[in-house]
Design a protein around this motif. Structure first.
Motif, PDB file in Angstrom:
ATOM      1  N   HIS A  70      16.946 125.643  32.942  1.00 59.36           N
ATOM      2  CA  HIS A  70      17.135 125.742  33.969  1.00 59.36           C
ATOM      3  C   HIS A  70      18.432 125.423  34.971  1.00 59.36           C
ATOM      4  O   HIS A  70      17.941 126.025  36.166  1.00 59.36           O
ATOM      5  N   LEU A  71      19.676 125.352  34.229  1.00 62.09           N
ATOM      6  CA  LEU A  71      20.806 125.656  35.798  1.00 62.09           C
ATOM      7  C   LEU A  71      21.181 127.231  35.476  1.00 62.09           C
ATOM      8  O   LEU A  71      21.701 127.194  36.248  1.00 62.09           O
ATOM      9  N   VAL A  72      20.617 127.679  34.235  1.00 60.18           N
ATOM     10  CA  VAL A  72      20.391 129.199  33.960  1.00 60.18           C
ATOM     11  C   VAL A  72      19.906 129.769  34.186  1.00 60.18           C
ATOM     12  O   VAL A  72      19.204 130.373  32.743  1.00 60.18           O
ATOM     13  N   PRO A  73      18.599 130.580  35.723  1.00 58.46           N
ATOM     14  CA  PRO A  73      16.895 130.346  34.875  1.00 58.46           C
ATOM     15  C   PRO A  73      16.906 132.062  34.866  1.00 58.46           C
ATOM     16  O   PRO A  73      18.507 132.734  35.140  1.00 58.46           O
ATOM     17  N   MET A  76      17.416 136.037  38.574  1.00 59.91           N
ATOM     18  CA  MET A  76      17.905 135.638  39.587  1.00 59.91           C
ATOM     19  C   MET A  76      18.082 136.393  40.068  1.00 59.91           C
ATOM     20  O   MET A  76      18.666 137.662  40.044  1.00 59.91           O
ATOM     21  N   TYR A  78      20.489 137.681  42.044  1.00 54.06           N
ATOM     22  CA  TYR A  78      21.624 137.755  42.874  1.00 54.06           C
ATOM     23  C   TYR A  78      22.181 138.395  41.052  1.00 54.06           C
ATOM     24  O   TYR A  78      23.154 138.817  41.371  1.00 54.06           O
ATOM     25  N   TYR A  79      21.642 138.653  39.808  1.00 56.19           N
ATOM     26  CA  TYR A  79      21.968 138.958  39.169  1.00 56.19           C
ATOM     27  C   TYR A  79      21.964 140.499  38.960  1.00 56.19           C
ATOM     28  O   TYR A  79      20.929 140.972  39.398  1.00 56.19           O
ATOM     29  N   THR A  80      23.414 140.751  38.966  1.00 53.87           N
ATOM     30  CA  THR A  80      23.090 142.980  38.978  1.00 53.87           C
ATOM     31  C   THR A  80      23.008 143.247  37.072  1.00 53.87           C
ATOM     32  O   THR A  80      22.457 144.540  37.004  1.00 53.87           O
ATOM     33  N   HIS A  81      23.468 142.490  36.379  1.00 52.84           N
ATOM     34  CA  HIS A  81      23.918 142.949  34.548  1.00 52.84           C
ATOM     35  C   HIS A  81      21.986 142.732  34.333  1.00 52.84           C
ATOM     36  O   HIS A  81      22.258 141.837  34.040  1.00 52.84           O
ATOM     37  N   MET A  89      21.775 138.166  30.533  1.00 61.82           N
ATOM     38  CA  MET A  89      23.095 137.519  31.810  1.00 61.82           C
ATOM     39  C   MET A  89      22.335 136.676  31.460  1.00 61.82           C
ATOM     40  O   MET A  89      23.915 135.353  31.419  1.00 61.82           O
ATOM     41  N   LEU A  93      26.496 133.332  30.576  1.00 58.59           N
ATOM     42  CA  LEU A  93      26.427 131.784  31.457  1.00 58.59           C
ATOM     43  C   LEU A  93      27.013 131.106  30.756  1.00 58.59           C
ATOM     44  O   LEU A  93      27.396 130.356  31.118  1.00 58.59           O
TER      45      LEU A  93
ATOM     46  N   THR C  59      29.606 144.560  36.104  1.00 55.43           N
ATOM     47  CA  THR C  59      28.580 143.161  36.311  1.00 55.43           C
ATOM     48  C   THR C  59      28.085 141.811  36.111  1.00 55.43           C
ATOM     49  O   THR C  59      28.287 141.474  37.031  1.00 55.43           O
ATOM     50  N   ASP C  63      28.196 139.015  38.376  1.00 56.64           N
ATOM     51  CA  ASP C  63      27.562 138.121  38.021  1.00 56.64           C
ATOM     52  C   ASP C  63      28.005 136.249  37.704  1.00 56.64           C
ATOM     53  O   ASP C  63      27.088 135.984  38.329  1.00 56.64           O
ATOM     54  N   HIS C  67      26.897 133.391  40.312  1.00 55.09           N
ATOM     55  CA  HIS C  67      26.159 132.405  39.464  1.00 55.09           C
ATOM     56  C   HIS C  67      26.756 130.768  39.206  1.00 55.09           C
ATOM     57  O   HIS C  67      26.336 129.898  40.047  1.00 55.09           O
TER      58      HIS C  67
END
Lengths: 144, 144, 144
Positions: A70-73, A76, A78-81, A89, A93, C59, C63, C67
């Motif tokens: 939930h915290l790191v869905p 997203m 904005y993810y580019t990797h 990705m 994180l 990237t 990210d 994030h």
């Protein structure tokens, strides 16, 4: 004073959090030689993690997986990797949020974990494969 | 070369983040014996944490409590480990986000904390009780 | 058995995550003397962090910045520590989420990082200035 180092190979596990205390300790019988010291565990990956938490109720581990996802869905905007899959990705994180190493004190030949503490492996990929953990022991050897 | 280990008992504190640098250091006068080394602090619980942050303005600690309680709310619908109270599962998650141990370098008989750094205890339960921290010192003893 | 300690000064970097593995290792040629041991890196600040993650694709670092800035936004209405600028309180929180130190095992004269692992400096201020990292080496010296 003695240093020992070994690599522990953890067979592939499902995505989620796994209690690995006995899997780790059973491969380190030399902990019993140390009077005072530390065990350092270091996972050699960027999409899996090590942390310490509750060793009793498995629902804690299940809630960990749900909350960290939930915290790191995934996905997203904005993810580019993104070329290694939706789980990649977020796995990177989560690994940095939780951490790659644990330093656990040793006293009288035993890990000084609290009553309710266990070692968790966080597997953050859907299909993570085998994971390697470097275990480094350092301390005073008991003189029995 | 010398190892020393002691358990520091921290009396019960209110939920939130507490600056415990002097409470810890005052119980470890032997830090002054070490020329070069490290202090490892390890909290033996799964619902309290150790971290390092700003040692001056108490509003930083208050904002920590507010932000971590925002990041890990109580009563999320996906929590299944709920029988120990609404504050319990979030406490476990906060403990792993922040971590259970700190390794602080020692140089010339002193902790090498930066000017603005202090040691925080994160108490994540509403009524957490006494907390135990294993302090392990390792280093070269000065030859004065 | 040998201890060594040095302070590494990292010149000012832009806000974001920076791969500093070679910047760190090039200042620690003595790693090659150690047969078995650990390197501890400790950043002496409260608004920058150290973590380990993917060393290849930039990237991933971009990210990370996006994030973590999503997870810890600026100008949350509940922040009260606001007089040092909108980026300050989030920087403190990010530093504690990611951590202030890394303990990396050394084997046969080399850091035992995994193939894809690199050392990241998280600069969480808009204009953070120079950052200091205490590097402490401890281990068995090789007998060649």
């Amino acid at each position: 004073m003695m240093w020992q180092q070994t690599i522990i190979h953890i067979p592939p596990k499902a995505r989620g959090f796994h209690l690995i205390t006995s899997e780790v300790v059973s491969q380190l019988p030399q902990i019993s030689y140390y009077d005072t010291g530390v065990l350092e565990l270091f996972i050699q990956h960027t999409s899996a993690s090590l942390t310490i938490n509750e060793n009793a109720d498995p629902t804690v581990r299940a809630d960990f997986e749900r909350h960290f996802s939930h915290l790191v869905p995934e996905d997203m905007p904005y993810y580019t990797h993104t070329y290694e899959g939706s789980d990649d990705m977020p796995a990177h994180l989560k690994a940095s949020l939780l951490g790659h190493s644990l330093t656990i004190p040793i006293g009288s030949g035993k890990l000084m974990l609290g009553t309710w503490q266990g070692i968790y492996l966080g597997e953050h990929r859907n299909h993570g494969g085998q994971r390697s953990i470097v275990a480094t022991l350092n301390g005073n050897i008991n003189q029995e």
